[in-house]
Design a protein around this motif. Sequence first.
Motif, PDB file in Angstrom:
ATOM      1  N   LEU A  36       9.851 -20.073  -4.314  1.00 38.41           N
ATOM      2  CA  LEU A  36      10.947 -19.633  -3.448  1.00 38.41           C
ATOM      3  C   LEU A  36      10.779 -18.187  -2.994  1.00 38.41           C
ATOM      4  CD1 LEU A  36      14.131 -21.167  -5.145  1.00 38.41           C
ATOM      5  CD2 LEU A  36      12.992 -21.910  -3.050  1.00 38.41           C
ATOM      6  N   GLN A  37      10.199 -17.352  -3.837  1.00 41.06           N
ATOM      7  CA  GLN A  37      10.065 -15.933  -3.524  1.00 41.06           C
ATOM      8  C   GLN A  37       9.048 -15.669  -2.413  1.00 41.06           C
ATOM      9  OE1 GLN A  37       9.243 -13.793  -7.144  1.00 41.06           O
ATOM     10  NE2 GLN A  37      11.145 -14.457  -8.146  1.00 41.06           N
ATOM     11  N   ILE A  38       8.069 -16.551  -2.276  1.00 40.15           N
ATOM     12  CA  ILE A  38       7.002 -16.260  -1.304  1.00 40.15           C
ATOM     13  C   ILE A  38       6.983 -17.196  -0.106  1.00 40.15           C
ATOM     14  CG2 ILE A  38       5.520 -15.266  -3.092  1.00 40.15           C
ATOM     15  CD1 ILE A  38       3.846 -17.820  -2.969  1.00 40.15           C
ATOM     16  N   THR A  39       7.662 -18.348  -0.211  1.00 42.92           N
ATOM     17  CA  THR A  39       7.556 -19.300   0.893  1.00 42.92           C
ATOM     18  C   THR A  39       8.371 -18.856   2.100  1.00 42.92           C
ATOM     19  OG1 THR A  39       7.762 -21.624   1.534  1.00 42.92           O
ATOM     20  CG2 THR A  39       9.484 -20.749   0.117  1.00 42.92           C
ATOM     21  N   LEU A  40       7.840 -19.100   3.260  1.00 42.21           N
ATOM     22  CA  LEU A  40       8.552 -18.856   4.514  1.00 42.21           C
ATOM     23  C   LEU A  40       8.936 -20.173   5.185  1.00 42.21           C
ATOM     24  CD1 LEU A  40       6.353 -15.966   5.978  1.00 42.21           C
ATOM     25  CD2 LEU A  40       8.535 -15.772   4.760  1.00 42.21           C
ATOM     26  N   SER A  41       8.537 -21.263   4.542  1.00 41.56           N
ATOM     27  CA  SER A  41       8.809 -22.581   5.108  1.00 41.56           C
ATOM     28  C   SER A  41      10.194 -23.056   4.678  1.00 41.56           C
ATOM     29  CB  SER A  41       7.743 -23.586   4.645  1.00 41.56           C
ATOM     30  OG  SER A  41       8.116 -24.905   4.970  1.00 41.56           O
ATOM     31  N   ARG A  42      11.039 -23.348   5.649  1.00 37.56           N
ATOM     32  CA  ARG A  42      12.379 -23.834   5.330  1.00 37.56           C
ATOM     33  C   ARG A  42      12.324 -25.213   4.682  1.00 37.56           C
ATOM     34  NH1 ARG A  42      16.621 -20.997   7.610  1.00 37.56           N
ATOM     35  NH2 ARG A  42      16.062 -19.434   9.164  1.00 37.56           N
ATOM     36  N   ALA A  55      13.731 -26.062   0.890  1.00 37.97           N
ATOM     37  CA  ALA A  55      14.694 -27.121   0.584  1.00 37.97           C
ATOM     38  C   ALA A  55      14.140 -28.059  -0.482  1.00 37.97           C
ATOM     39  CB  ALA A  55      15.029 -27.888   1.856  1.00 37.97           C
ATOM     40  N   GLU A  56      12.859 -28.396  -0.368  1.00 44.18           N
ATOM     41  CA  GLU A  56      12.232 -29.294  -1.341  1.00 44.18           C
ATOM     42  C   GLU A  56      12.233 -28.685  -2.747  1.00 44.18           C
ATOM     43  OE1 GLU A  56       7.742 -30.997  -2.302  1.00 44.18           O
ATOM     44  OE2 GLU A  56       8.273 -30.464  -0.236  1.00 44.18           O
ATOM     45  N   TYR A 114      20.357 -26.550  -1.957  1.00 42.80           N
ATOM     46  CA  TYR A 114      19.378 -27.449  -1.326  1.00 42.80           C
ATOM     47  C   TYR A 114      19.953 -28.079  -0.057  1.00 42.80           C
ATOM     48  CZ  TYR A 114      17.775 -32.199  -0.394  1.00 42.80           C
ATOM     49  OH  TYR A 114      17.406 -33.369   0.217  1.00 42.80           O
ATOM     50  N   HIS A 115      21.194 -28.557  -0.157  1.00 38.66           N
ATOM     51  CA  HIS A 115      21.826 -29.200   0.996  1.00 38.66           C
ATOM     52  C   HIS A 115      21.949 -28.221   2.166  1.00 38.66           C
ATOM     53  CE1 HIS A 115      24.367 -32.018   3.159  1.00 38.66           C
ATOM     54  NE2 HIS A 115      25.229 -31.027   3.376  1.00 38.66           N
ATOM     55  N   GLU A 116      22.348 -26.970   1.854  1.00 36.51           N
ATOM     56  CA  GLU A 116      22.475 -25.959   2.901  1.00 36.51           C
ATOM     57  C   GLU A 116      21.117 -25.628   3.516  1.00 36.51           C
ATOM     58  OE1 GLU A 116      24.124 -21.365   3.443  1.00 36.51           O
ATOM     59  OE2 GLU A 116      24.352 -22.422   1.538  1.00 36.51           O
ATOM     60  N   ALA A 117      20.093 -25.487   2.645  1.00 32.10           N
ATOM     61  CA  ALA A 117      18.749 -25.176   3.146  1.00 32.10           C
ATOM     62  C   ALA A 117      18.216 -26.314   4.003  1.00 32.10           C
ATOM     63  CB  ALA A 117      17.806 -24.915   1.972  1.00 32.10           C
ATOM     64  N   LYS A 118      18.475 -27.539   3.549  1.00 34.66           N
ATOM     65  CA  LYS A 118      18.023 -28.702   4.314  1.00 34.66           C
ATOM     66  C   LYS A 118      18.711 -28.760   5.663  1.00 34.66           C
ATOM     67  CE  LYS A 118      17.569 -33.730   4.149  1.00 34.66           C
ATOM     68  NZ  LYS A 118      17.868 -34.964   3.374  1.00 34.66           N
ATOM     69  N   GLN A 119      20.012 -28.467   5.664  1.00 33.66           N
ATOM     70  CA  GLN A 119      20.758 -28.483   6.922  1.00 33.66           C
ATOM     71  C   GLN A 119      20.234 -27.413   7.881  1.00 33.66           C
ATOM     72  OE1 GLN A 119      23.008 -30.925   7.394  1.00 33.66           O
ATOM     73  NE2 GLN A 119      23.032 -30.273   9.533  1.00 33.66           N
ATOM     74  N   PHE A 140      17.221 -26.223   7.880  1.00 28.87           N
ATOM     75  CA  PHE A 140      15.914 -26.681   8.355  1.00 28.87           C
ATOM     76  C   PHE A 140      16.075 -27.725   9.452  1.00 28.87           C
ATOM     77  CE2 PHE A 140      12.734 -30.128   7.924  1.00 28.87           C
ATOM     78  CZ  PHE A 140      11.645 -29.461   8.456  1.00 28.87           C
ATOM     79  N   LEU A 141      17.006 -28.673   9.232  1.00 24.19           N
ATOM     80  CA  LEU A 141      17.228 -29.717  10.237  1.00 24.19           C
ATOM     81  C   LEU A 141      17.744 -29.121  11.536  1.00 24.19           C
ATOM     82  CD1 LEU A 141      18.783 -32.576   8.064  1.00 24.19           C
ATOM     83  CD2 LEU A 141      16.471 -32.450   8.989  1.00 24.19           C
ATOM     84  N   ASN A 142      18.651 -28.132  11.406  1.00 19.86           N
ATOM     85  CA  ASN A 142      19.160 -27.473  12.614  1.00 19.86           C
ATOM     86  C   ASN A 142      18.039 -26.756  13.353  1.00 19.86           C
ATOM     87  OD1 ASN A 142      21.744 -28.352  12.055  1.00 19.86           O
ATOM     88  ND2 ASN A 142      22.357 -26.467  11.017  1.00 19.86           N
ATOM     89  N   GLU A 143      17.200 -26.060  12.574  1.00 23.94           N
ATOM     90  CA  GLU A 143      16.069 -25.351  13.180  1.00 23.94           C
ATOM     91  C   GLU A 143      15.112 -26.337  13.844  1.00 23.94           C
ATOM     92  OE1 GLU A 143      12.528 -22.214  11.893  1.00 23.94           O
ATOM     93  OE2 GLU A 143      13.613 -23.356  10.382  1.00 23.94           O
TER      94      GLU A 143
END
Length: 229
Positions: free
Chosen positions: A88-94, A98-99, A124-129, A131-134
């Motif tokens: 989580l600290q290094i990833t830039l992938s939404r 979420a995963e 997770y749900h917020e991050a997924k949302q 990502f889906l919005n993006e």
Amino acid sequence: INYLKQAKQIMAGAGLEGGVQNANYNIAYIYLLQKRPLAAKPYALEFLDFSKNNKDTVDMASGYSIIGKVFRGEKDYQRALLYSDSCLQITLSRSLKAEVLLEISRTYEDKEDFKTALAKHKEYHEAKQNFLNEQTQKNISELEIKYDTERNERKLLANEKEINELTQTARIRKQRNWLIGIGLFASLLFTSLLYYKYKSDSQKKELEATRLQTELTNKQADLTNLALD
């Protein structure tokens, strides 16, 4: 897995280290799907070590994520959370974020820390949302670009057609002007020829009349002289 292992050997022999690590990641992933974390562990660790040596943060994030899943499968929840947090600290992938949040939620659930599991599941749900919005916005932008491109292409084709028509019209007008010009020139030339012919005939008649007048004057003089004689 067998095919991936064969591919790994072939790519290792060809010196394609990137392909080798891609095979390692996929082998580890399939072992985890089979709920065989011990079998997945050496392939996941090899993939993570390679990404660390290359200082590839994208692969490092994926490596931390899959190692976290390995340790959760081994019920080593503390290390599983440690590696998941590192991801989580290094990833830039939404999508990866979420995963991993879902993986953390499941880890706390396995630990029977349901309160934290619920909190992480909400994250997770917020991050997924997000990502889906993006992703939706990205898809909309791509569709808008395709639409604008297609519209511009159609406009360009229409402009080309109009240009061709105008060019054809201009060509026809130019040809017609040439024909009119040639016709006018021919008419002018014909009129000039008629004028010069008329003028020439008039001059000839004037000369003939002058000659006749001279002859008449001479004959009158002769008659006068004859009468005097």
